[in-house]
Scaffold this motif. Sequence first.
Motif, short mmCIF file in Angstrom:
data_model
loop_
_atom_site.label_atom_id
_atom_site.label_comp_id
_atom_site.label_asym_id
_atom_site.label_seq_id
_atom_site.Cartn_x
_atom_site.Cartn_y
_atom_site.Cartn_z
N VAL A 37 85.11 28.67 24.88
CA VAL A 37 85.06 29.79 23.92
C VAL A 37 86.48 30.27 23.64
CG1 VAL A 37 84.31 32.17 23.57
CG2 VAL A 37 82.71 30.48 24.49
N ARG A 38 87.30 30.38 24.68
CA ARG A 38 88.68 30.82 24.51
C ARG A 38 89.44 29.88 23.57
NH1 ARG A 38 93.64 30.51 28.78
NH2 ARG A 38 94.82 32.27 27.98
N MET A 39 89.26 28.59 23.77
CA MET A 39 89.94 27.61 22.93
C MET A 39 89.49 27.76 21.47
SD MET A 39 90.24 23.49 23.42
CE MET A 39 88.51 23.15 23.17
N ALA A 40 88.21 27.94 21.24
CA ALA A 40 87.69 28.08 19.87
C ALA A 40 88.18 29.36 19.21
CB ALA A 40 86.17 28.02 19.88
N ILE A 41 88.16 30.47 19.94
CA ILE A 41 88.59 31.75 19.37
C ILE A 41 90.10 31.70 19.09
CG2 ILE A 41 88.87 34.23 19.81
CD1 ILE A 41 85.97 33.33 19.08
N ASN A 42 90.88 31.13 19.99
CA ASN A 42 92.32 31.01 19.74
C ASN A 42 92.59 30.11 18.53
OD1 ASN A 42 93.03 32.69 21.82
ND2 ASN A 42 93.66 31.07 23.20
#
Length: 147
Positions: free
Chosen positions: A68-73
């Motif tokens: 999720v962090r990778m996608a949001i970033n």
Amino acid sequence: MRKVEAEVNIYLTKHMTIELADGEDLDDKVWNMVIGWESRDDERYEQLLLGARLESVDTEEMNLKQKVRMAINRFDPYVLMPGHPDGAPLDEYDCLSDRISRKLTPAYTVEQIAELIGREFKRSFGEDFPLSETIHVAQWIYEYIHD
């Protein structure tokens, strides 16, 4: 010699400022810039790639929170460029990513993920993010979860 089929997915992340004339569409202008080069020797091509990141990430070993962090970033609607040398710290969107990953289950549809992202961005930044703006990042998260 033999022919072999290959599928290649390349994501190019490049933050840049583009001047738009009144009534000019951003997507059309970017598309025309990219396909308008006659060769990779074109100076404009070199300028686009200068400072760009080509991302190839193996998500198999990542947990849901990391995905999720990778996608949001990658989404980065405020162009904060987390982790980029000229951008914000890598953890800039982490409180938002954490809330999304805690609420997310594999049973969520792409649309439900997009709605969740919109609600959490509104909660964090006070700005509405309609489904049309969050659906592509929801698709990334869905694919990360189900691949």
